[in-house]
Scaffold this active site. Structure first.
Site, PDB file in Angstrom:
ATOM      1  N   LYS A  85       0.864  -1.177   0.000  1.00  0.00           N
ATOM      2  CA  LYS A  85       0.000   0.000   0.000  1.00  0.00           C
ATOM      3  C   LYS A  85       0.904   1.232   0.000  1.00  0.00           C
ATOM      4  O   LYS A  85       1.934   1.227   0.699  1.00  0.00           O
ATOM      5  CB  LYS A  85      -0.876  -0.035   1.263  1.00  0.00           C
ATOM      6  N   SER A  98      -9.702   1.807   3.020  1.00  0.00           N
ATOM      7  CA  SER A  98      -8.825   2.597   2.188  1.00  0.00           C
ATOM      8  C   SER A  98      -7.808   1.775   1.407  1.00  0.00           C
ATOM      9  O   SER A  98      -7.228   2.287   0.448  1.00  0.00           O
ATOM     10  CB  SER A  98      -8.088   3.623   3.047  1.00  0.00           C
ATOM     11  N   SER A 128      -9.969  -0.660   7.098  1.00  0.00           N
ATOM     12  CA  SER A 128      -9.352  -0.466   5.780  1.00  0.00           C
ATOM     13  C   SER A 128      -8.620  -1.675   5.202  1.00  0.00           C
ATOM     14  O   SER A 128      -8.209  -1.636   4.040  1.00  0.00           O
ATOM     15  CB  SER A 128      -8.388   0.719   5.814  1.00  0.00           C
TER      16      SER A 128
END
Lengths: 488, 95
Positions: free
Chosen positions: A76, A151, A175
């Site tokens: 990420k 997210s 997330s």
């Protein structure tokens, strides 16, 4: 390499079926060829990846390889990667090249894993749909009209699309779990303090926790083995030995006590999602588990309390972006105040600015007790609810989200509607307990996850349950190409 | 609690964010609706409940006050949008 698990790739590399360099080249070529459909990557780190792959091949030849040596994965874009841009999906950090590696990244590199690139996400991890990224929305590989969740939406989409076998994520209020649920992955948010936060761009420091997003529970256990562990550089890292998270995968579930909180099955839950979850629970019961009705009475308060605590901590954490030391700086500042205010106005997106303002307000003079301290008191009520429940049962199950992945654009106009999507995930972050999502079926061709929450530092139990469930189901083996909605 | 445009202007200054007049009402509306959501907290009594700031009720771990890494001034200064002679440049603060 499409849809090969980490376990399979590791065996293939050890057997010499292909080298890490060949695999890495294939993976990067595939991302370049196909990711324009999903937009799941912000950047690809080809040169660094090939160097890491060569080093991995040398280790494999020398017989000093670990299980993850030579295996590709993606980070990420919230994890600092030395010598490679780390953007947090924000214009503020569009060109930021960190001078150091996150602890998680360093641990994965030491294990010999190969980072092929950085995945898209909601800006500064603030969002539940991956629609707040400066680098554009991410599309769900299961249905290109749907959000991948957020997210960690890019990580989820990249694994679901078969571009990489696994990716890292972070989970401040859901997330990892919500995008894992929306994209048919196995993702785990470990206990707060289990995985170091050092070098992960901070959102809400008392809630943030990193974890793996994978195709199977076994892969997630392997990734977590590499990621977890005490770190002196994170002052909230917990000083505990890290167990081998794969050790308990094959334990039987006989006698397991599973709590079903009635608050997770109330109005607002899509009935078809409820059906998928209950079918999964019944299957786990058939493996010898005992199902017990429980209550988490303060669950609903997790939304208002979270949306005070997280923005408050964010407003403090994001004060570092001032246009002076690194990151974006506005043109032609008139004076210092203008430099700060315009840099931040131009560098941050709308949702980030909104949360900074909510947090600033909640922490401002005259409101601190009514908002921030009140939210922290509710946080303790939520922790106490879990403590009571987990004295009675081993784990808690329910849905991850009230609905399957929603349509792109459907919640972007109304932030409160978006926040309500987080109802089932926020409380685990508030209490700090481990929680995961495992594939449990489909509604209208869109995946549904089973949410499994457990006691502090009991990640191995969650992974054990998910692994046993994956021995009797094949939801986790479905890929978008075989999506029932497409009639394939 | 509903916020007025003037409240947004004040919060924006505290947060060091420039908000243009055309954005002010949007923020006032959306933040007001967030605050109505947040106000649900007031429904429950938390009298006698200790605030929880760390999920393990842990306090900050301290380390010995000693040098643990090398000076990386050049690496850090290299990231700055504007720097000269090893110093960060900002607009003039004093006349």
């Amino acid at each position: 390499m499409t849809y090969k698990t980490l376990v399979k790739i590791s065996k293939d590399l050890a057997a010499g079926d292909y080298s890490s360099r060949e695999l890495t080249q294939d993976v990067i070529a595939d991302i370049k060829a196909r990711d324009s459909i999903y937009n799941s990557f912000i950047s690809v780190s080809e040169d660094l990846a090939l160097r890491q792959a060569d080093a991995a091949d040398a280790r494999i030849s020398a017989g000093t390889a670990d299980i993850l040596t030579g295996v590709p994965f993606a980070h990420k874009d919230l994890f600092c990667t030395q010598d490679h841009t780390t953007t947090a999906a924000s214009k503020m950090l569009e060109h930021f090249v960190p001078p150091y590696e996150s602890t998680v990244g360093q641990r994965l590199l030491s294990a010999g894993a190969v980072c092929v690139g950085k995945t898209n996400m909601d800006e500064f991890a603030m969002g539940s749909s991956n629609e707040s990224s400066y680098f554009g929305v991410v599309k769900n590989p299961w249905d290109l009209m749907a959000v991948p969740g957020g997210s960690s939406g890019g990580s989820a989409a990249a694994v679901a699309a078969g571009l990489v076998p696994a990716a890292t994520g972070t989970d401040t209020g859901g997330s990892i779990r919500q995008p894992a649920s929306f994209c048919n992955l196995t993702g785990i948010k470990p206990t707060y303090g289990r995985v170091s936060r050092f070098g992960i761009i901070a959102y809400a420091s008392s809630l943030d926790q990193a974890g793996p997003m994978c195709q199977t529970a076994e892969d997630a256990a392997l990734m977590l083995n590499a990621m977890a562990g005490f770190d002196e550089q994170d002052s909230t890292s917990v000083q505990l030995d890290t167990p081998d998270f794969t050790a308990d995968l094959n334990l039987p579930l006989q006698g397991l006590k599973v709590g079903l909180p009635k608050e997770f099955f109330g109005p607002g839950l899509n009935p078809q999602v409820a059906e998928c979850v209950m079918t999964a629970v019944k299957q786990i019961e058939s493996l010898g588990a005992q199902i017990i009705d429980i209550s988490l009475p303060n669950l609903e308060l997790s939304i208002p309390a979270y949306y005070v605590i997280a923005p408050s901590e964010a407003s403090s954490n994001l004060s570092r972006f001032d246009g002076v030391r690194y990151g974006f700086r506005c043109d032609q500042p008139q004076d210092l105040m203008d430099l700060y205010c315009r840099t931040r106005a131009e560098g941050f997106g709308t949702e980030v600015k909104r949360r900074i303002m909510v947090g600033t307000y909640a922490l401002s003079e005259g409101y601190y007790d009514a908002y921030y301290v009140k939210a922290q008191r509710i946080r303790r009520l939520i922790k106490n609810d879990f403590a009571r429940a987990l004295a009675q049962v081993d784990v808690i199950m329910g849905p991850v989200a009230p609905t399957p992945a929603f349509d792109l654009g459907s919640n972007t106009k109304d932030p409160v509607a978006m926040y309500l999507e987080d109802i089932y995930t926020l409380s685990a972050n508030m209490a700090g307990i481990p929680a995961m999502s495992a594939p449990a079926g489909f509604v209208g061709g869109r995946p549904v996850g089973l949410h499994i929450m457990g006691n502090y530092f009991n990640e191995a139990k969650l992974l054990n349950i998910a692994h046993q469930y994956q021995q009797i189901t094949d939801w986790h083996l479905q890929t978008p190409a075989t999506n029932p909605a497409k009639g394939a | 609690m509903a916020l007025e445009n003037a409240d947004i202007d004040k919060i924006a200054i505290l947060a060091r964010l420039q908000v243009t007049p055309s954005e002010t009402s949007d923020y006032a509306n959306s933040i007001s609706s967030i605050l109505s959501l947040i106000d649900q907290m007031q429904q429950v009594s938390t009298e006698g409940v200790e605030p929880l700031s760390n999920p393990h009720d842990a306090s900050q771990r301290l380390r010995k006050d000693e040098v643990t890494c090398d000076n990386q001034r050049e690496a850090f200064i290299a990231l700055a949008p504007a720097a000269q002679d090893g110093l960060y440049l900002v607009p003039k603060v004093l006349d």
